[in-house]
Scaffold this motif. Sequence first.
Motif, mmCIF file in Angstrom:
data_model
loop_
_atom_site.group_PDB
_atom_site.id
_atom_site.type_symbol
_atom_site.label_atom_id
_atom_site.label_comp_id
_atom_site.label_asym_id
_atom_site.label_seq_id
_atom_site.Cartn_x
_atom_site.Cartn_y
_atom_site.Cartn_z
ATOM 1 N N GLU A 57 0.828 -1.206 0.000
ATOM 2 C CA GLU A 57 0.000 0.000 0.000
ATOM 3 C C GLU A 57 0.864 1.259 0.000
ATOM 4 O O GLU A 57 0.587 2.226 -0.713
ATOM 5 C CB GLU A 57 -0.928 0.021 1.224
ATOM 6 N N ALA A 58 1.903 1.247 0.792
ATOM 7 C CA ALA A 58 2.783 2.412 0.863
ATOM 8 C C ALA A 58 3.538 2.597 -0.446
ATOM 9 O O ALA A 58 3.733 3.724 -0.902
ATOM 10 C CB ALA A 58 3.761 2.266 2.020
ATOM 11 N N GLN A 59 3.969 1.505 -1.071
ATOM 12 C CA GLN A 59 4.660 1.606 -2.357
ATOM 13 C C GLN A 59 3.725 2.179 -3.418
ATOM 14 O O GLN A 59 4.135 3.018 -4.228
ATOM 15 C CB GLN A 59 5.192 0.234 -2.780
ATOM 16 N N ALA A 60 2.476 1.733 -3.418
ATOM 17 C CA ALA A 60 1.500 2.249 -4.382
ATOM 18 C C ALA A 60 1.232 3.734 -4.142
ATOM 19 O O ALA A 60 1.127 4.517 -5.095
ATOM 20 C CB ALA A 60 0.205 1.454 -4.283
ATOM 21 N N MET A 61 1.154 4.131 -2.870
ATOM 22 C CA MET A 61 0.925 5.532 -2.548
ATOM 23 C C MET A 61 2.111 6.386 -2.987
ATOM 24 O O MET A 61 1.948 7.476 -3.535
ATOM 25 C CB MET A 61 0.682 5.692 -1.048
ATOM 26 N N LYS A 62 3.304 5.884 -2.780
ATOM 27 C CA LYS A 62 4.504 6.608 -3.182
ATOM 28 C C LYS A 62 4.536 6.778 -4.699
ATOM 29 O O LYS A 62 4.879 7.841 -5.213
ATOM 30 C CB LYS A 62 5.744 5.839 -2.706
ATOM 31 N N GLU A 63 4.181 5.752 -5.408
ATOM 32 C CA GLU A 63 4.134 5.805 -6.871
ATOM 33 C C GLU A 63 3.055 6.790 -7.328
ATOM 34 O O GLU A 63 3.277 7.552 -8.263
ATOM 35 C CB GLU A 63 3.851 4.413 -7.428
ATOM 36 N N ALA A 64 1.914 6.786 -6.676
ATOM 37 C CA ALA A 64 0.821 7.666 -7.073
ATOM 38 C C ALA A 64 1.139 9.138 -6.805
ATOM 39 O O ALA A 64 0.677 10.013 -7.535
ATOM 40 C CB ALA A 64 -0.453 7.273 -6.335
ATOM 41 N N LEU A 65 1.929 9.405 -5.780
ATOM 42 C CA LEU A 65 2.249 10.785 -5.445
ATOM 43 C C LEU A 65 3.286 11.400 -6.374
ATOM 44 O O LEU A 65 3.415 12.615 -6.435
ATOM 45 C CB LEU A 65 2.738 10.873 -3.993
ATOM 46 N N ASN A 66 4.022 10.581 -7.107
ATOM 47 C CA ASN A 66 5.022 11.100 -8.032
ATOM 48 C C ASN A 66 4.943 10.333 -9.352
ATOM 49 O O ASN A 66 5.785 9.480 -9.627
ATOM 50 C CB ASN A 66 6.422 10.992 -7.427
ATOM 51 N N PRO A 67 3.955 10.650 -10.181
ATOM 52 C CA PRO A 67 3.802 9.909 -11.433
ATOM 53 C C PRO A 67 4.898 10.193 -12.445
ATOM 54 O O PRO A 67 5.079 9.431 -13.389
ATOM 55 C CB PRO A 67 2.434 10.366 -11.946
ATOM 56 N N TRP A 68 5.657 11.263 -12.260
ATOM 57 C CA TRP A 68 6.716 11.613 -13.212
ATOM 58 C C TRP A 68 8.061 11.007 -12.851
ATOM 59 O O TRP A 68 9.045 11.250 -13.519
ATOM 60 C CB TRP A 68 6.853 13.133 -13.302
ATOM 61 N N ARG A 69 8.097 10.201 -11.806
ATOM 62 C CA ARG A 69 9.371 9.631 -11.364
ATOM 63 C C ARG A 69 10.012 8.791 -12.456
ATOM 64 O O ARG A 69 11.210 8.879 -12.698
ATOM 65 C CB ARG A 69 9.164 8.801 -10.095
ATOM 66 N N ARG A 70 9.219 7.983 -13.130
ATOM 67 C CA ARG A 70 9.782 7.140 -14.193
ATOM 68 C C ARG A 70 10.339 7.979 -15.333
ATOM 69 O O ARG A 70 11.371 7.656 -15.915
ATOM 70 C CB ARG A 70 8.720 6.169 -14.704
ATOM 71 N N LEU A 71 9.662 9.073 -15.667
ATOM 72 C CA LEU A 71 10.169 9.963 -16.717
ATOM 73 C C LEU A 71 11.497 10.589 -16.308
ATOM 74 O O LEU A 71 12.421 10.704 -17.114
ATOM 75 C CB LEU A 71 9.152 11.052 -17.037
ATOM 76 N N ASP A 72 11.592 10.974 -15.041
ATOM 77 C CA ASP A 72 12.844 11.553 -14.538
ATOM 78 C C ASP A 72 13.962 10.512 -14.573
ATOM 79 O O ASP A 72 15.105 10.838 -14.905
ATOM 80 C CB ASP A 72 12.665 12.081 -13.122
ATOM 81 N N GLU A 73 13.655 9.271 -14.214
ATOM 82 C CA GLU A 73 14.674 8.222 -14.239
ATOM 83 C C GLU A 73 15.129 7.931 -15.665
ATOM 84 O O GLU A 73 16.318 7.718 -15.912
ATOM 85 C CB GLU A 73 14.130 6.940 -13.604
#
Length: 78
Positions: A57-73
């Motif tokens: 749940e926490a991993q999903a929340m973290k992913e949802a709060l920063n949807p651009w993380r993959r683009l930045d990576e």
Amino acid sequence: MMAGGGGQLKFLDWYLKIAAVSALVGASMELFMIHTGFYDKVTVLESEKRAWESSPEAQAMKEALNPWRRLDEEKSKP
């Protein structure tokens, strides 16, 4: 004659008094935290926090709060 020799000893005495009072206050705070069980409570809270952070749940929340993380990576990869 020594210029300023007596003044340095006066300040040394003042600093030693401040150090002694500071050590006494710090020791009093530590004894209070030990007596009230502060460290036990903090240990429990930290373990609960780590358990939550590793949950799906926490991993999903973290992913949802920063949807651009993959683009930045992807941008940072050469």
